[in-house]
Each structure stands twice: as structure tokens, then as C-alpha cells.
Scaffold this motif. Structure first.
Motif, short mmCIF file in Angstrom:
data_model
loop_
_atom_site.label_atom_id
_atom_site.label_comp_id
_atom_site.label_asym_id
_atom_site.label_seq_id
_atom_site.Cartn_x
_atom_site.Cartn_y
_atom_site.Cartn_z
N TYR A 77 0.83 -1.21 0.00
CA TYR A 77 0.00 0.00 0.00
C TYR A 77 0.86 1.26 0.00
N LEU A 78 1.91 1.26 0.80
CA LEU A 78 2.81 2.41 0.87
C LEU A 78 3.50 2.63 -0.47
N GLU A 79 3.99 1.56 -1.07
CA GLU A 79 4.68 1.68 -2.35
C GLU A 79 3.71 2.10 -3.46
N LYS A 80 2.49 1.63 -3.43
CA LYS A 80 1.50 1.98 -4.43
C LYS A 80 1.16 3.47 -4.35
N ASN A 81 1.02 3.99 -3.14
CA ASN A 81 0.71 5.41 -2.97
C ASN A 81 1.91 6.30 -3.26
N ARG A 82 3.09 5.79 -3.09
CA ARG A 82 4.29 6.59 -3.33
C ARG A 82 4.51 6.82 -4.83
N ARG A 83 4.05 5.90 -5.66
CA ARG A 83 4.26 6.01 -7.10
C ARG A 83 3.27 6.95 -7.77
#
Length: 85
Positions: A77-83
Motif C-alpha cells: 500500500y505504501l509503495e502503491k501510494n508513493r508512485r
């Protein structure tokens, strides 16, 4: 001896909870979530030792699986929102 370990785990959980509340980023909170679940697993192992009950170890296995899945989902979730731009 065992009571000292419980006190150490409570102290570690308290320090981690403070870091969870003060963490400046979401990544810090995810790491602390993983630490808190590891502390919870260690507490369950100590309880299994104190009670001398092998059935508590099934709880440890379930907690370990849930910890892995939970941390993986939060990191995804964190990586998805960071992109996102």
C-alpha cells in the motif's frame, strides 16, 4: 527470569508505541507495526513456556503468518501510494 523477560517486552512495546505515535512517515509506522507483532509473538512464546503448553504454539504460528501478511500488505500500500504523481 521469565518475569524479567516480560518486563523487557513491555518496555520494548512501550518504546515502539511511542515511535508509532511520533513516527514522521508511514514507513516508520509500518516498521514499528512489524516490531510490535514480533514483540507479541515473543510474548506468546513466553506464555507457552510458562504454561508448559504446546497448544499455545499454534497461536504463535497464526500470529507469524498474520504478521507477515499484514506487513506485506502495508508495504504494498505504501509503495502503491508513493508512485502516484
Amino acid at each position: 527470569m521469565i518475569s524479567a523477560l516480560f518486563i523487557f517486552l513491555i518496555f520494548a512495546a512501550g518504546c515502539a508505541a511511542i515511535r508509532f505515535l511520533r513516527g514522521p512517515s508511514q514507513a516508520d509506522r509500518i516498521i514499528v507495526f512489524d516490531l510490535l507483532t514480533a514483540i507479541l509473538i515473543a510474548g506468546a512464546v513466553l506464555i507457552a513456556i510458562v504454561l508448559d503448553d504446546i497448544h499455545v504454539m499454534s497461536l504463535v504460528i497464526v500470529l507469524s503468518i498474520l504478521s507477515f501478511v499484514g506487513t506485506s500488505v502495508l508495504a504494498f500500500y505504501l509503495e502503491k501510494n508513493r508512485r502516484k504523481p
